[in-house]
Motif scaffolding. Structure first.
Motif, PDB file in Angstrom:
ATOM      1  N   HIS A  35      49.507  36.060  34.897  1.00 59.08           N
ATOM      2  CA  HIS A  35      49.975  34.972  34.235  1.00 59.08           C
ATOM      3  C   HIS A  35      50.683  34.091  34.746  1.00 59.08           C
ATOM      4  O   HIS A  35      50.989  34.148  35.909  1.00 59.08           O
ATOM      5  N   ASP A  36      51.395  33.218  33.961  1.00 62.87           N
ATOM      6  CA  ASP A  36      52.316  32.339  34.652  1.00 62.87           C
ATOM      7  C   ASP A  36      53.477  32.594  35.248  1.00 62.87           C
ATOM      8  O   ASP A  36      53.853  31.667  35.981  1.00 62.87           O
ATOM      9  N   ALA A  87      51.374  35.422  43.434  1.00 59.83           N
ATOM     10  CA  ALA A  87      50.135  36.371  43.925  1.00 59.83           C
ATOM     11  C   ALA A  87      49.497  35.303  44.542  1.00 59.83           C
ATOM     12  O   ALA A  87      48.845  35.620  45.600  1.00 59.83           O
ATOM     13  N   ILE A  88      49.200  34.023  43.982  1.00 58.99           N
ATOM     14  CA  ILE A  88      48.459  33.031  44.679  1.00 58.99           C
ATOM     15  C   ILE A  88      49.140  32.736  46.310  1.00 58.99           C
ATOM     16  O   ILE A  88      48.426  32.471  47.039  1.00 58.99           O
ATOM     17  N   GLU A  89      50.517  32.670  46.226  1.00 54.19           N
ATOM     18  CA  GLU A  89      51.009  32.369  47.356  1.00 54.19           C
ATOM     19  C   GLU A  89      50.768  33.255  48.209  1.00 54.19           C
ATOM     20  O   GLU A  89      50.401  33.054  49.537  1.00 54.19           O
ATOM     21  N   GLU A  90      50.741  34.658  47.873  1.00 58.14           N
ATOM     22  CA  GLU A  90      50.449  35.734  48.701  1.00 58.14           C
ATOM     23  C   GLU A  90      49.075  35.778  49.154  1.00 58.14           C
ATOM     24  O   GLU A  90      48.858  36.026  50.536  1.00 58.14           O
ATOM     25  N   VAL A 103      38.594  37.745  38.187  1.00 60.20           N
ATOM     26  CA  VAL A 103      39.666  37.151  38.146  1.00 60.20           C
ATOM     27  C   VAL A 103      40.204  36.556  37.043  1.00 60.20           C
ATOM     28  O   VAL A 103      39.537  35.423  36.610  1.00 60.20           O
ATOM     29  N   VAL A 104      41.080  37.032  36.083  1.00 60.74           N
ATOM     30  CA  VAL A 104      41.500  36.399  35.058  1.00 60.74           C
ATOM     31  C   VAL A 104      43.061  35.621  34.741  1.00 60.74           C
ATOM     32  O   VAL A 104      43.857  36.471  35.249  1.00 60.74           O
ATOM     33  N   LEU A 105      43.076  34.619  34.652  1.00 65.95           N
ATOM     34  CA  LEU A 105      44.448  33.971  34.453  1.00 65.95           C
ATOM     35  C   LEU A 105      44.804  33.253  33.353  1.00 65.95           C
ATOM     36  O   LEU A 105      44.091  32.543  32.684  1.00 65.95           O
ATOM     37  N   VAL A 108      52.751  26.867  35.952  1.00 68.89           N
ATOM     38  CA  VAL A 108      51.241  26.896  35.271  1.00 68.89           C
ATOM     39  C   VAL A 108      50.154  25.883  36.555  1.00 68.89           C
ATOM     40  O   VAL A 108      49.281  26.136  36.385  1.00 68.89           O
ATOM     41  N   LYS A 109      50.908  24.825  36.810  1.00 72.40           N
ATOM     42  CA  LYS A 109      50.171  23.975  37.784  1.00 72.40           C
ATOM     43  C   LYS A 109      49.476  24.779  38.940  1.00 72.40           C
ATOM     44  O   LYS A 109      48.360  24.641  39.209  1.00 72.40           O
ATOM     45  N   ILE A 110      50.399  25.461  39.492  1.00 73.78           N
ATOM     46  CA  ILE A 110      49.976  26.370  40.586  1.00 73.78           C
ATOM     47  C   ILE A 110      48.501  27.181  40.210  1.00 73.78           C
ATOM     48  O   ILE A 110      47.681  27.046  41.105  1.00 73.78           O
TER      49      ILE A 110
END
Ligand code: SF4
Lengths: 163, 425
Positions: free
Chosen positions: B35-36, B42-45, B60-62, B79-81
């Motif tokens: 989630h936000d 996680a996205i950065e990792e 993959v659920v966001l 949230v933009k990321i």
């Protein structure tokens, strides 16, 4: 891997809202998080803590939410390691994954006071208190791959380095 | 040797005949949720590891639910990321704005989380999906990144704890009260690292909303997961929602448990958890007179339609006490719309409540109802830690939606039975 530093003591069930309050997790910037680390337990903690300091706590450290902001905040605040009687499950995984060394020690908590110096020897699995009457406490040593993971700065950096 | 439902699901996802407690396994995941708050890390990792593609764009659920609709610039950036990532990877399940609700209510409702699944989510209340008969557990953002990348994750097979529920719950006693009562008995680490398996004759009588609220809070006892074997109630809930096939597992009669706890639910009264631990519970009759400033009905524990109907039933024709704020947050757009169509919004508004769009909001002191120093709130949420809903000097009392509604009307913590003499409008 040897770490030595000054002890900050916290009790049982230190939860992730205490480590980094939810009102600050609209950001994931480590420096911003570090500035508010442990704020609700001690508003000046972030100012007083020095790089290399060690947190010693009771049972169930890191319980509550899954926010990885908690180990990130501790690490960015300068905390070199957390030694607790036990850890909550998600925090346990996340600490290693983010490269924050953590150790379980069942009797250290009673033996040290805030401000004491302790030395953690992760390879030999030993904690020694500094001072006139040094005491020794056995801990589970961190296996070599976990030490490499911590040295790399976390799971993903470690995976990348290996691939 | 027999296996528990948790062991069977893990074995099936690890491609093994059998697993036993303590065994380290690598298992396939059906859903990886973020989630936000947790997904941006996680996205950065994911990127740090050189990730270019998610393992399966359907799995993959966001969900943007915590600080949304974005409460400030920082939240908007987060949230933009997530949105950019969802677009780049063409994710089937990205929820924001009018499509978004609280993830743990949204996934079962939309048939994304299903019986027999292995679900990981970078949120501790991911354990909620155990109500459907899934193995579901919370992980950190880095683990989520690894799952998004590889579709697999390592697990230590947990020991199971059997909770046998018997008897019939008295009026006003819900799943929320049963789980609070259990946490009060075993403590906030009483189920540490374990699976809490709910069984017994009383389970058949528990609605899906009750079960979801119970599984939701097992993490408050330190559990890795909570689970109910699928039955007729599950089938009714799932059959028209499921977006894919699912499997119903059950424990073998000779499965092994680390401990067994028997609870006669007919002896439980509505429970209230006092600050600052969910285990700090008292039966309603022992609460005494505690004045309150705010009541919050919502969250992934009790923001479902059943909860809103219950609260509205008590608020109908009555008013919120002077100087008390009542905040109602339907957990998903579907619940929001149905509650509105059923006329519940009129009841809430007539009573003087504020109705917010679906969001976690007040639950974590994020927005939509933050507490000031010294203020007290009754909340239908799952955590009452220091500073959870705002100022570190504020206090949160956890309760079921009926107690929350009665408390809003009387301005102090109270049960629905105390409303009898209270005049309707
Ligand atoms: S409603 Fe509260 S507990 Fe549930 S996911 Fe949102 S912040 Fe977490």
């Amino acid at each position: 891997m040897k770490l030595s530093g000054k002890v900050w003591k916290f009790g049982d069930h230190v939860n992730t809202d205490l480590i980094i309050p939810a009102r600050y997790i609209n950001s994931s910037d480590p420096d911003f998080l570090a500035a508010h680390c442990m704020e609700d337990a001690d508003p000046d903690f972030a100012k007083k803590v020095r790089p290399g300091d060690i947190i010693v706590a009771g049972d169930n450290f890191g319980c509550g939410s899954s926010r990885e902001h908690a180990p990130i905040a501790l690490k960015a605040a300068g905390i070199a390691a957390v030694v607790a009687r036990s850890f909550a499950r998600i925090f346990y995984r996340s600490a290693f994954n983010t490269g924050l060394p953590i150790f379980e020690a069942s009797t250290l908590y009673e033996a040290v006071r805030e401000g004491d110096e302790i030395e953690v020897d992760a390879e030999r699995g030993l904690i020694v208190t500094r001072g006139r009457d040094p005491q020794r406490f056995a801990i589970e040593p961190i296996p070599p791959f976990m030490r490499e993971l911590i040295a790399a700065g976390g799971l993903m950096a470690y995976l990348k380095r290996r691939s | 040797m027999g296996m528990t439902i948790t062991e069977k699901i893990l074995a099936a996802h690890a491609g093994r005949e059998e697993v036993h407690p303590g065994m380290l396994i690598n298992a396939r995941v059906d859903i990886a949720l973020g989630h936000d708050v947790t997904a941006p890390i996680a996205i950065e990792e994911f990127r740090k590891a050189g990730g270019r593609k998610v393992f399966d764009r359907r799995k993959v659920v966001l969900v943007a639910d915590h600080f949304t609709p974005n409460k400030d610039i920082k939240s908007a950036q987060q949230v933009k990321i997530m949105r950019d990532f969802a677009r780049e990877h063409r994710l089937d399940h990205y929820y924001e704005g009018g499509k978004a609700g609280i993830c743990h209510v949204l996934l079962p409702e939309q048939g994304i989380a299903l019986p027999g699944d292995l679900i990981v989510g970078a949120d501790s209340h991911t354990c909620t999906y155990g109500a459907l008969g899934a193995f579901a557990t919370g992980v950190g953002s880095t683990d989520l990144a690894a799952a998004m990348l590889t579709g697999e994750l390592w697990f230590r097979t947990p020991e199971s704890m059997k909770i046998v529920l018997t008897g019939k719950p008295p009026k006003w006693v819900s799943g929320k009260d049963i789980i609070l009562y259990i946490i009060g008995r075993i403590g906030v680490d009483g189920a540490a690292y374990r699976a809490m398996e709910f069984t017994g004759a009383a389970v058949a009588e528990l609605s899906m909303a009750d079960r979801l609220a119970m599984a939701n809070m097992v993490v408050e006892a330190g559990a890795k997961n909570g689970i109910f074997a699928p039955d007729a109630v599950t089938e009714d809930y799932v059959k028209y929602r499921a977006e894919r096939d699912y499997l119903g597992w059950a424990s073998d009669p000779d499965a092994r448990y680390a401990s067994v706890l028997e609870i006669d639910v007919s002896e439980i009264e509505p429970q209230v958890a006092f600050p600052h631990l969910p285990s700090n519970v008292k039966g309603l009759s022992k609460v005494g007179s505690i004045k309150i400033d705010q009541v919050f009905i919502g969250s992934c524990t009790n923001g479902r339609l059943e909860d809103l109907r219950l609260a509205a039933g008590l608020l109908r024709g009555r008013e919120v006490a002077p100087f008390v704020r009542l905040i109602v947050i339907p957990a998903t757009p579907e619940i929001y719309r149905t509650a509105m169509a059923e006329g519940l919004f009129d009841i809430f508004l007539d009573a003087g409540a504020v109705i917010s769009p679906p969001t976690c909001g007040a639950c974590l002191g994020g927005h939509m109802g933050v507490l000031a120093d010294g203020e007290r709130a009754v909340a239908t949420t799952n955590r009452n830690f220091v500073g959870r809903m705002g100022h570190p000097g504020s206090e949160v009392y956890l309760a079921n939606p009926a107690v929350a509604a009665a408390s809003a009307i009387l301005g102090r913590i109270a049960g629905p039975d105390e409303l009898k003499g209270v005049h309707k409008l």
